[in-house]
Design an enzyme around this catalytic site. Structure first.
Site, PDB file in Angstrom:
ATOM      1  N   GLN A   1       0.846  -1.201   0.000  1.00 25.28           N
ATOM      2  CA  GLN A   1       0.000   0.000   0.000  1.00 25.28           C
ATOM      3  C   GLN A   1       0.876   1.243   0.000  1.00 25.28           C
ATOM      4  O   GLN A   1       0.365   2.356  -0.104  1.00 25.28           O
ATOM      5  CB  GLN A   1      -0.885   0.006   1.250  1.00 25.28           C
ATOM      6  CG  GLN A   1      -1.822  -1.178   1.352  1.00 25.28           C
ATOM      7  CD  GLN A   1      -2.418  -1.280   2.750  1.00 25.28           C
ATOM      8  OE1 GLN A   1      -3.441  -0.687   3.060  1.00 25.28           O
ATOM      9  NE2 GLN A   1      -1.770  -2.045   3.622  1.00 25.28           N
ATOM     10  N   ASN A   2       2.181   1.044   0.124  1.00 25.94           N
ATOM     11  CA  ASN A   2       3.072   2.195   0.273  1.00 25.94           C
ATOM     12  C   ASN A   2       3.292   2.912  -1.053  1.00 25.94           C
ATOM     13  O   ASN A   2       3.545   2.280  -2.074  1.00 25.94           O
ATOM     14  CB  ASN A   2       4.404   1.753   0.871  1.00 25.94           C
ATOM     15  CG  ASN A   2       4.232   1.206   2.279  1.00 25.94           C
ATOM     16  OD1 ASN A   2       3.159   1.380   2.872  1.00 25.94           O
ATOM     17  ND2 ASN A   2       5.235   0.548   2.801  1.00 25.94           N
TER      18      ASN A   2
ATOM     19  N   ASP B   1       5.717   5.172  -1.247  1.00 20.48           N
ATOM     20  CA  ASP B   1       7.139   5.551  -1.320  1.00 20.48           C
ATOM     21  C   ASP B   1       7.857   4.636  -2.325  1.00 20.48           C
ATOM     22  O   ASP B   1       7.239   3.750  -2.913  1.00 20.48           O
ATOM     23  CB  ASP B   1       7.784   5.488   0.090  1.00 20.48           C
ATOM     24  CG  ASP B   1       7.817   4.067   0.653  1.00 20.48           C
ATOM     25  OD1 ASP B   1       8.243   3.131  -0.051  1.00 20.48           O
ATOM     26  OD2 ASP B   1       7.425   3.891   1.839  1.00 20.48           O
TER      27      ASP B   1
ATOM     28  N   HIS C   1      -1.866   1.589  -3.888  1.00 20.10           N
ATOM     29  CA  HIS C   1      -2.272   2.985  -3.712  1.00 20.10           C
ATOM     30  C   HIS C   1      -1.464   3.949  -4.573  1.00 20.10           C
ATOM     31  O   HIS C   1      -1.469   5.148  -4.330  1.00 20.10           O
ATOM     32  CB  HIS C   1      -2.196   3.379  -2.226  1.00 20.10           C
ATOM     33  CG  HIS C   1      -3.186   2.643  -1.383  1.00 20.10           C
ATOM     34  ND1 HIS C   1      -3.104   2.554  -0.007  1.00 20.10           N
ATOM     35  CD2 HIS C   1      -4.307   1.950  -1.727  1.00 20.10           C
ATOM     36  CE1 HIS C   1      -4.116   1.840   0.456  1.00 20.10           C
ATOM     37  NE2 HIS C   1      -4.855   1.447  -0.559  1.00 20.10           N
TER      38      HIS C   1
ATOM     39  N   THR D   1       0.832  -2.908   8.578  1.00 18.53           N
ATOM     40  CA  THR D   1      -0.383  -2.187   8.174  1.00 18.53           C
ATOM     41  C   THR D   1      -1.425  -2.268   9.273  1.00 18.53           C
ATOM     42  O   THR D   1      -1.562  -3.292   9.934  1.00 18.53           O
ATOM     43  CB  THR D   1      -0.968  -2.729   6.840  1.00 18.53           C
ATOM     44  OG1 THR D   1      -2.159  -1.980   6.542  1.00 18.53           O
ATOM     45  CG2 THR D   1      -1.303  -4.205   6.880  1.00 18.53           C
TER      46      THR D   1
ATOM     47  N   GLU E   1       2.183  -3.480  17.029  1.00 17.72           N
ATOM     48  CA  GLU E   1       0.876  -3.226  17.643  1.00 17.72           C
ATOM     49  C   GLU E   1      -0.170  -4.171  17.040  1.00 17.72           C
ATOM     50  O   GLU E   1       0.026  -4.720  15.960  1.00 17.72           O
ATOM     51  CB  GLU E   1       0.406  -1.790  17.340  1.00 17.72           C
ATOM     52  CG  GLU E   1       1.404  -0.699  17.646  1.00 17.72           C
ATOM     53  CD  GLU E   1       1.569  -0.450  19.128  1.00 17.72           C
ATOM     54  OE1 GLU E   1       0.634  -0.790  19.893  1.00 17.72           O
ATOM     55  OE2 GLU E   1       2.637   0.057  19.516  1.00 17.72           O
TER      56      GLU E   1
END
Ligand code: BJW
Ligand code: ZN
Length: 259
Positions: free
Chosen positions: A100-101, A103, A118, A203, A230
């Site tokens: 999805q990056n 960069d 994306h 993600t 996380e």
């Protein structure tokens, strides 16, 4: 067996690997993630910078946001997670990188083929003729208070070639992901889980619920591993979770797998 030892075992046993990546993969390179404290959205309202409406009404504001992010790419380097993913492409008989990056750190680490769901910060698209052009340096908006907006050779206004909220992703990308999963051997036919592994790395799963990749993987008998310090919206769908920064973890684990 520790979680890390299990990951090493699964990466060694896998024949087909699909990696689904988000902003966390580039966090250790120094690029901010989107959500949470210090995230990119913290200083901006999403609607102000990442929607077609924002670009229609305030193209200069939107371009300032993206030109700054393009410039930031020049200050950062790929980290061990990008490099491990690039090496996986050569290591596995079948490998698909879905990121999805926006960069360019996967490319700069050596990944040759990937689905950029994306879009890309280093591409512009004409709002008139739709031509997509790669760029090799940040868009120059000039020093004036009123920025000089970039134009296509047809005269149309150029925009960043990224997928904003309210816009559609390229259906061909989902076709390719579906094809990868449909070619999974039936579970149990070539060892556990048909040798297919889905790596969900860095993600939150906040956009599109991870586009159903974990559901597809489950349906086709793949093992699912999450690498994220996380919990995410996808954490309940995974078989194994490694709660550690991706660069740190893959920098340690991948050399054990490829040797
Ligand atoms: C670490 C770590 C470390 C930290 N190691 N981990 C209306 C409603 C619904 C659908 C549609 C709609 N209109 C059109 C649609 C269709 C739909 C579509 O195309 N569907 C297809 C399946 C066909 N379109 C969409 O779904 C679009 N969404 C949409 O329209 O939503 C509705 C909406 C409308 C208007 C306002 C609000 C909502 C797609 C939108 C795509 C958005 N793209 C963005 C911006 C791209 C341009 C840019 O960069 O500026 O992409 S949003 C932003 O989120 C960016 C990211 O790629 C994306 C995902 O975020 P990601 O990567 O998960 O980052 P974070 O920050 O959320 O999480 C980071 C994670 O890393 C955390 O978990 C950390 O713990 C972890 N982490 N350090 C590992 N070292
Ligand atoms: Zn044009």
């Amino acid at each position: 067996m520790s979680e890390e030892a299990r990951l090493v075992e699964w990466l060694r046993a896998a024949r087909r690997v699909i990696a689904f990546c988000g902003a966390g993969v580039s966090a250790e390179s120094g690029l901010a993630t989107f959500r949470g404290a210090g995230g990119l959205w913290e200083g901006h309202r999403v609607e102000d910078v990442a929607t077609p409406e924002a670009f229609e009404y305030h193209p200069e504001l939107v371009w300032r946001f993206y030109a700054a992010r393009q410039a930031a790419l020049q200050e950062v380097e790929p980290n061990p997670a990008h490099r491990a993913l690039a090496e996986m492409e050569a290591h596995y008989p079948e490998f698909l990188l879905v990121t999805q990056n926006v960069d360019n750190l996967h490319e700069r680490a050596g990944s040759l083929r990937m689905i950029k769901l994306h879009g890309s910060l280093m591409e512009v698209r004409c709002t008139e003729c739709q031509r997509v052009t790669p760029i090799d340096r940040p868009v120059d908006l000039g020093a004036e208070e009123e920025p000089a907006l970039p134009r296509c050779r047809c005269g149309g206004l150029l925009r960043p070639n990224v997928v904003w909220f309210g816009e559609y992703l390229n259906p061909a990308h989902f076709e390719e992901i579906g094809t990868f999963f449909r070619q999974c051997p039936l579970p149990g036919s070539t060892g556990a889980a048909g040798g297919t592994l889905l790596l969900v790395i860095g993600t939150s799963g906040a956009v599109g619920g991870g586009y159903g990749l974990t559901t597809q993987a489950r349906r086709y008998g793949a093992r699912i591993v999450e690498i994220n310090p996380e919990l995410s919206a996808l954490s309940l769908d995974v078989d194994l979770a490694l709660r550690e920064p991706a660069g740190q973890l893959l920098g340690r684990v991948w050399p054990q797998v490829r040797s």
